[in-house]
Design a protein around this motif. Structure first.
Motif, PDB file in Angstrom:
ATOM      1  N   UNK A 159      -0.983  11.999  -2.135  1.00 41.16           N
ATOM      2  CA  UNK A 159      -1.114  10.644  -1.572  1.00 41.16           C
ATOM      3  C   UNK A 159      -2.420  10.454  -0.798  1.00 41.16           C
TER       4      UNK A 159
ATOM      5  N   UNK B 173       4.019   5.434  -5.909  1.00 35.80           N
ATOM      6  CA  UNK B 173       4.202   5.315  -7.361  1.00 35.80           C
ATOM      7  C   UNK B 173       3.070   6.008  -8.120  1.00 35.80           C
ATOM      8  N   UNK B 174       1.846   5.843  -7.641  1.00 35.75           N
ATOM      9  CA  UNK B 174       0.693   6.465  -8.312  1.00 35.75           C
ATOM     10  C   UNK B 174       0.726   7.975  -8.126  1.00 35.75           C
TER      11      UNK B 174
ATOM     12  N   UNK C 128      -5.171   8.873  -2.821  1.00 36.79           N
ATOM     13  CA  UNK C 128      -4.982   7.553  -3.440  1.00 36.79           C
ATOM     14  C   UNK C 128      -5.570   6.468  -2.529  1.00 36.79           C
ATOM     15  N   UNK C 129      -6.434   5.660  -3.101  1.00 39.94           N
ATOM     16  CA  UNK C 129      -7.094   4.584  -2.365  1.00 39.94           C
ATOM     17  C   UNK C 129      -6.604   3.246  -2.932  1.00 39.94           C
ATOM     18  N   UNK C 130      -6.260   2.307  -2.059  1.00 37.59           N
ATOM     19  CA  UNK C 130      -5.794   0.993  -2.520  1.00 37.59           C
ATOM     20  C   UNK C 130      -6.681  -0.111  -1.935  1.00 37.59           C
TER      21      UNK C 130
ATOM     22  N   UNK D 154       0.841  -1.207   0.000  1.00 35.32           N
ATOM     23  CA  UNK D 154       0.000   0.000   0.000  1.00 35.32           C
ATOM     24  C   UNK D 154       0.875   1.256   0.000  1.00 35.32           C
ATOM     25  N   UNK D 155       1.941   1.246   0.781  1.00 35.75           N
ATOM     26  CA  UNK D 155       2.814   2.430   0.849  1.00 35.75           C
ATOM     27  C   UNK D 155       3.501   2.700  -0.495  1.00 35.75           C
ATOM     28  N   UNK D 156       4.102   1.658  -1.049  1.00 40.78           N
ATOM     29  CA  UNK D 156       4.894   1.853  -2.275  1.00 40.78           C
ATOM     30  C   UNK D 156       4.016   2.122  -3.502  1.00 40.78           C
ATOM     31  N   UNK D 157       2.887   1.432  -3.580  1.00 39.34           N
ATOM     32  CA  UNK D 157       2.006   1.665  -4.729  1.00 39.34           C
ATOM     33  C   UNK D 157       1.417   3.074  -4.665  1.00 39.34           C
ATOM     34  N   UNK D 158       1.061   3.515  -3.468  1.00 34.32           N
ATOM     35  CA  UNK D 158       0.535   4.877  -3.321  1.00 34.32           C
ATOM     36  C   UNK D 158       1.571   5.903  -3.775  1.00 34.32           C
TER      37      UNK D 158
END
Lengths: 61, 61, 61, 61, 61, 61
Positions: free
Chosen positions: B36, B27-28, B39-41, B21-25
């Motif tokens: 950030x 990156x997006x 951003x919802x995961x 969740x941290x890294x994808x957020x």
């Protein structure tokens, strides 16, 4: 490359899911021209209390 | 505002999901310009018997 | 094997999408252990008239 | 014909889901003109460890 | 926090979508207890040639 | 009751989609026991610039 999702009520056996993946993959491959190794199938089981039609939960019908 | 869904085989630990969740957020956010906090995961775990490729269930491969 | 869907408002350029796919793939690979060639990314563009929060269409906010 | 999916944190009771299906079906029918028997509702429960915002899992917030 | 997706045949006007978002948000908020500012609604339009029942495309029925 | 979504690259003709809906419906009906009139198929077309594997947009591969 085609990605297929089949959402259905829970309760199908693993044998039914095995046959489902095989037959759906063939159907998608034949009609789209994609090779079978490119076809991905996801199965999603629904609970009867998470599905409703006509304003009523399936578990109440 | 970006909504991200990550669908993967079950078995990842909560620590792996936390890092995901941290890294994808990040990156997006970096690549789209969305902050950030917008951003919802969502993470979706798949069972090996609910996923197939090349006409075969993953649990049979 | 992870399948990632990013849903966001339309308007990002192809360069932003290119960077998004690259960075998200890296983030997913690093944190889940899946090799990058197994990571699939789908992008879904939303129109402002197809998205609402707090009871209001985004195109009216 | 409208297909409605409601994704939310787990923990709602069956009574809340029953009311949700009824009220959402009415809202969709009134505003789209589709008869209630054509409205389908799917509910998807999320775990707090499968959902994150601002780079953090909900179970850590 | 509830995320609602409404998938329906294309052709509804922006006024219908505006009313849909308002009424569905109210219905979800009342029955789940989530505040309206936490309810997100996505609308997905389907073409008649991308939807089928009983083995037939809707555009052929 | 099974709901099937087929996501694939755009470019298939309406004839291919017609055959896809027919054959996939038969495959799902035979293997799950659901009558064909209960099987719903959604098709989703993807653009090559909205799909990536191995960190690269399909339109760049």
């Amino acid at each position: 490359m085609p990605y297929v999702t089949v959402k259905m009520l829970e309760g199908r056996t693993e044998d039914q899911k095995r046959a489902l993946v095989e037959k759906v993959t063939d159907a998608v491959s034949e009609t789209t021209g994609a090779p079978t190794e490119k076809v991905v199938v996801f199965i999603e089981d629904m609970k009867k209390s998470d599905y409703g039609t006509n304003g009523k939960l399936y578990s109440d019908q």
